[in-house]
Write a protein that holds these residues in place. Structure first.
Motif, PDB file in Angstrom:
ATOM      1  N   ALA A   1       1.191  -8.550  -8.343  1.00 53.35           N
ATOM      2  CA  ALA A   1       2.388  -8.207  -9.123  1.00 53.35           C
ATOM      3  C   ALA A   1       2.627  -6.700  -9.118  1.00 53.35           C
ATOM      4  O   ALA A   1       3.740  -6.233  -9.366  1.00 53.35           O
ATOM      5  CB  ALA A   1       2.266  -8.711 -10.555  1.00 53.35           C
ATOM      6  N   TRP A   2       1.580  -5.911  -8.834  1.00 51.39           N
ATOM      7  CA  TRP A   2       1.731  -4.456  -8.772  1.00 51.39           C
ATOM      8  C   TRP A   2       2.671  -4.021  -7.657  1.00 51.39           C
ATOM      9  O   TRP A   2       3.226  -2.930  -7.718  1.00 51.39           O
ATOM     10  CB  TRP A   2       0.366  -3.775  -8.624  1.00 51.39           C
ATOM     11  N   VAL A   3       2.857  -4.852  -6.638  1.00 47.73           N
ATOM     12  CA  VAL A   3       3.797  -4.494  -5.562  1.00 47.73           C
ATOM     13  C   VAL A   3       5.172  -4.255  -6.165  1.00 47.73           C
ATOM     14  O   VAL A   3       5.786  -3.207  -5.948  1.00 47.73           O
ATOM     15  CB  VAL A   3       3.852  -5.589  -4.464  1.00 47.73           C
TER      16      VAL A   3
ATOM     17  N   ARG B   1      -2.564  -1.988   7.184  1.00 49.16           N
ATOM     18  CA  ARG B   1      -2.200  -3.349   7.595  1.00 49.16           C
ATOM     19  C   ARG B   1      -2.354  -4.332   6.434  1.00 49.16           C
ATOM     20  O   ARG B   1      -1.502  -5.213   6.248  1.00 49.16           O
ATOM     21  CB  ARG B   1      -3.072  -3.779   8.777  1.00 49.16           C
ATOM     22  N   GLU B   2      -3.428  -4.187   5.659  1.00 47.66           N
ATOM     23  CA  GLU B   2      -3.650  -5.069   4.512  1.00 47.66           C
ATOM     24  C   GLU B   2      -2.554  -4.869   3.452  1.00 47.66           C
ATOM     25  O   GLU B   2      -2.052  -5.831   2.882  1.00 47.66           O
ATOM     26  CB  GLU B   2      -5.033  -4.829   3.901  1.00 47.66           C
ATOM     27  N   ILE B   3      -2.210  -3.608   3.187  1.00 48.89           N
ATOM     28  CA  ILE B   3      -1.134  -3.318   2.231  1.00 48.89           C
ATOM     29  C   ILE B   3       0.168  -3.928   2.731  1.00 48.89           C
ATOM     30  O   ILE B   3       0.914  -4.546   1.969  1.00 48.89           O
ATOM     31  CB  ILE B   3      -1.002  -1.792   2.012  1.00 48.89           C
ATOM     32  N   HIS B   4       0.427  -3.767   4.027  1.00 49.39           N
ATOM     33  CA  HIS B   4       1.644  -4.322   4.636  1.00 49.39           C
ATOM     34  C   HIS B   4       1.699  -5.841   4.436  1.00 49.39           C
ATOM     35  O   HIS B   4       2.746  -6.378   4.047  1.00 49.39           O
ATOM     36  CB  HIS B   4       1.691  -3.958   6.124  1.00 49.39           C
TER      37      HIS B   4
ATOM     38  N   LYS C   1      -6.379   3.517  -0.123  1.00 47.89           N
ATOM     39  CA  LYS C   1      -7.472   2.648  -0.602  1.00 47.89           C
ATOM     40  C   LYS C   1      -7.286   2.194  -2.049  1.00 47.89           C
ATOM     41  O   LYS C   1      -7.396   1.003  -2.329  1.00 47.89           O
ATOM     42  CB  LYS C   1      -8.820   3.325  -0.394  1.00 47.89           C
ATOM     43  N   PRO C   2      -6.974   3.110  -3.003  1.00 47.58           N
ATOM     44  CA  PRO C   2      -6.770   2.626  -4.374  1.00 47.58           C
ATOM     45  C   PRO C   2      -5.542   1.716  -4.500  1.00 47.58           C
ATOM     46  O   PRO C   2      -5.528   0.797  -5.320  1.00 47.58           O
ATOM     47  CB  PRO C   2      -6.586   3.903  -5.204  1.00 47.58           C
ATOM     48  N   VAL C   3      -4.529   1.952  -3.674  1.00 49.87           N
ATOM     49  CA  VAL C   3      -3.333   1.090  -3.701  1.00 49.87           C
ATOM     50  C   VAL C   3      -3.715  -0.312  -3.234  1.00 49.87           C
ATOM     51  O   VAL C   3      -3.330  -1.304  -3.860  1.00 49.87           O
ATOM     52  CB  VAL C   3      -2.202   1.676  -2.816  1.00 49.87           C
ATOM     53  N   LEU C   4      -4.485  -0.383  -2.161  1.00 53.85           N
ATOM     54  CA  LEU C   4      -4.932  -1.690  -1.665  1.00 53.85           C
ATOM     55  C   LEU C   4      -5.759  -2.410  -2.734  1.00 53.85           C
ATOM     56  O   LEU C   4      -5.563  -3.601  -2.968  1.00 53.85           O
ATOM     57  CB  LEU C   4      -5.739  -1.534  -0.374  1.00 53.85           C
ATOM     58  N   THR C   5      -6.642  -1.695  -3.402  1.00 53.45           N
ATOM     59  CA  THR C   5      -7.454  -2.292  -4.468  1.00 53.45           C
ATOM     60  C   THR C   5      -6.559  -2.847  -5.570  1.00 53.45           C
ATOM     61  O   THR C   5      -6.736  -3.985  -6.015  1.00 53.45           O
ATOM     62  CB  THR C   5      -8.430  -1.239  -5.056  1.00 53.45           C
ATOM     63  N   LEU C   6      -5.580  -2.069  -5.979  1.00 51.06           N
ATOM     64  CA  LEU C   6      -4.643  -2.493  -7.028  1.00 51.06           C
ATOM     65  C   LEU C   6      -3.869  -3.736  -6.593  1.00 51.06           C
ATOM     66  O   LEU C   6      -3.789  -4.719  -7.340  1.00 51.06           O
ATOM     67  CB  LEU C   6      -3.671  -1.337  -7.320  1.00 51.06           C
TER      68      LEU C   6
END
Length: 87
Positions: A50-52, A7-10, A39-44
């Motif tokens: 800008a990493w999106v 959800r956070e990534i979304h 989890k590492p994607v969310l951290t990034l």
């Protein structure tokens, strides 16, 4: 699966500059991803939104390389990924 990480990534993807189609495509990709990889994607994404766009562009290049069967395009995508990660 902890849906809070997804959800956070979304949310971060939704607030990005990607087009509506790109946001949906990228979100669907993460919907199929295991929690441990999220989890590492969310951290990034949290550290630098800008990493999106950077990760989406890399994903798009790899997807195109697979669709076309072009090893040169695949190598190019991997090289660009390596350059981004080394910055």
């Amino acid at each position: 699966m902890d849906h809070n990480t997804f959800r956070e990534i979304h949310k971060i993807i939704e607030s990005s500059d990607l087009s509506v189609h790109e946001k949906r495509e990228f979100t669907e990709l993460f919907a199929q991803t295991k929690e441990a990889a999220l989890k590492p994607v969310l951290t990034l994404f949290t550290q630098d939104p800008a990493w999106v766009e950077k990760l989406y562009e890399n994903y798009k290049m790899k997807k195109e390389a697979i669709v076309t069967g072009s090893m040169a395009a695949w190598q190019d995508a991997i090289e660009k990924e390596r350059e981004e990660l080394s910055k």
